[in-house]
Design an enzyme around this catalytic site. Structure first.
Site, PDB file in Angstrom:
ATOM      1  N   CYS A   1       0.648  -1.240  -0.026  1.00  0.00           N
ATOM      2  CA  CYS A   1       0.006  -0.136   0.111  1.00  0.00           C
ATOM      3  C   CYS A   1       0.886   1.388  -0.069  1.00  0.00           C
ATOM      4  O   CYS A   1       0.284   2.464  -0.266  1.00  0.00           O
ATOM      5  CB  CYS A   1      -0.956   0.016   1.269  1.00  0.00           C
ATOM      6  SG  CYS A   1      -2.412  -1.246   0.865  1.00  0.00           S
TER       7      CYS A   1
ATOM      8  N   ARG B   1     -14.701   9.619   1.079  1.00  0.00           N
ATOM      9  CA  ARG B   1     -13.442   8.706   1.101  1.00  0.00           C
ATOM     10  C   ARG B   1     -13.373   7.487   1.776  1.00  0.00           C
ATOM     11  O   ARG B   1     -12.663   7.173   2.682  1.00  0.00           O
ATOM     12  CB  ARG B   1     -12.387   9.780   1.531  1.00  0.00           C
ATOM     13  CG  ARG B   1     -12.218  11.045   0.650  1.00  0.00           C
ATOM     14  CD  ARG B   1     -10.851  11.793   1.198  1.00  0.00           C
ATOM     15  NE  ARG B   1     -10.626  12.930   0.462  1.00  0.00           N
ATOM     16  CZ  ARG B   1      -9.739  13.800   0.633  1.00  0.00           C
ATOM     17  NH1 ARG B   1      -8.832  13.564   1.533  1.00  0.00           N
ATOM     18  NH2 ARG B   1      -9.318  14.825  -0.344  1.00  0.00           N
TER      19      ARG B   1
ATOM     20  N   ASP C   1     -11.524  -4.124   2.854  1.00  0.00           N
ATOM     21  CA  ASP C   1     -12.367  -3.087   2.641  1.00  0.00           C
ATOM     22  C   ASP C   1     -13.836  -3.563   2.678  1.00  0.00           C
ATOM     23  O   ASP C   1     -14.725  -2.780   3.154  1.00  0.00           O
ATOM     24  CB  ASP C   1     -12.189  -2.553   1.323  1.00  0.00           C
ATOM     25  CG  ASP C   1     -10.942  -1.949   1.094  1.00  0.00           C
ATOM     26  OD1 ASP C   1     -10.525  -1.340   2.260  1.00  0.00           O
ATOM     27  OD2 ASP C   1     -10.613  -1.859  -0.165  1.00  0.00           O
TER      28      ASP C   1
END
EC number: 2.7.9.3
Length: 352
Positions: free
Chosen positions: A23, A55, A97
């Site tokens: 990441c 976001r 996620d």
């Protein structure tokens, strides 16, 4: 395969074939804001509950009055040398996620970029198998995928999940007086940079790997706690970056106890040796103006890019005991790193 291709799988070190790692490859928040500033007319869909207007960690589409579909994708370049482990980490990170929204994964599609004239296809097969292993651990199928010839190895997933709409958690819905909990230690960027700089000792090689391979499946259970007001995972923007998203989205200030932030074993030792990823500096350059004055040491911790990092939870004081009990029941140390309050200044984060 050309004569320049590597012939011995045992001699391959994947991190030598990429300019970034995990990441830490993410485009900085400041640059990303420019990229997403579309000039096209805004198209809206009332069933799109979470999209790129915020976001958040994934998109959520209302299927009916009870169920939503979660869609996300994540991919990056090698963060470890072992192909199978790289695939497993990349897939675990992508699936996270779904959990960060409070959902459960349903299936995944692989995304593969491979330098076919430099690295054997057999190595790519090991990467995909690592991804398949992570999917199996999450209880889902790796149902297909897409691949391209690319200058550097890239792997990740597009993941579909589902969520009971009553359990949906977002990163911009925290409330004043919420307590902040973190489910994994910080320091993955530091340790993986130590590996890339060939400073990582053999006995420390599994510290970051074990953390990155740990699924955030606890998120689906955390979401069922009514007093959990916001949830996100801590990845490439570092703890400070993802905490800022929580604060700015809810228009709150975080009181952060830096001494309480958990660190991976040996992270401070490698930090002292200068093992600071480039992503740390990009992160601070992007959002440092919203942080209090920090020492270089504090910047290196708060802005350290995490790969497959833990969950950041904002929970009401009334539900805090329930969250602590849940984490303890799943052998996750409950660590409170601060709280949220109504702003009294322009600062988004203050240290206490």
């Amino acid at each position: 395969m050309s004569n320049s291709a590597v012939s011995s799988a045992d001699s391959i070190k994947l991190t030598e074939y990429s300019h970034g790692a995990g990441c830490g490859c993410k485009i900085s928040p400041k640059v990303l804001t420019t990229i997403l500033a579309s000039q096209l007319p805004v198209f809206t869909d009332p069933n799109l509950l979470v999209g790129n207007q915020s976001r958040d960690d994934a998109a959520v589409y209302k299927l009916n009055d009870e169920i939503g579909i979660i869609s996300t994708t994540d991919f990056f370049m090698p963060i470890v040398d072992d192909p199978f482990t790289f695939g497993r980490i990349a897939a675990t990170n992508a699936i996270s996620d779904i959990y960060a929204m409070g959902g459960t994964p349903m299936m995944a599609i692989a995304i593969l970029g491979w330098p076919v004239n430099k690295l054997p296809a057999e190595i790519a097969q090991q990467v995909v198998d690592g991804g398949r292993q992570a999917c199996m651990e999450a209880g889902i199928m790796l149902a297909g995928g897409h691949s391209i010839d690319a200058p550097e190895p890239i792997f990740g997933l597009a993941v579909t999940g589902q969520i009971a709409l009553t359990d949906l958690k977002q990163n911009d819905t925290a409330k004043a007086d919420d307590r902040l909990y973190l489910t994994k230690p910080i320091g993955i960027g530091i340790l993986t940079t130590a590996q890339k700089q060939k400073k990582l000792k053999d006995e420390d090689s599994q510290i970051a790997v074990n953390a990155m391979c740990q699924l955030n499946s606890i998120g689906a259970k955390i979401a069922k706690i009514k007093g959990v007001n916001a949830l996100t995972d801590v990845t490439g923007f570092g703890l400070a970056g993802h905490l800022l998203e929580v604060c700015q989205g809810a228009k709150l200030t975080a009181k952060l106890n830096l001494d309480a932030v958990p660190l991976l074993p040996r992270a401070l030792d490698y930090l002292a040796q200068g093992c600071i990823p480039g992503g740390t500096h990009r992160n601070y350059d992007s959002y440092g103006e919203h942080l209090p004055t920090l020492t270089d040491h504090q910047k290196a911790i708060l802005c350290d890019p995490q790969t497959s990092g833990g969950l950041l939870v904002a929970v009401s004081s009334e539900a805090e005991a329930e969250l602590v009990a849940l984490l303890n029941a799943h052998q996750i140390e409950p660590i409170c790193i601060g709280s949220l309050e109504t702003p009294t200044s322009t600062a988004n984060v203050v240290l206490c």
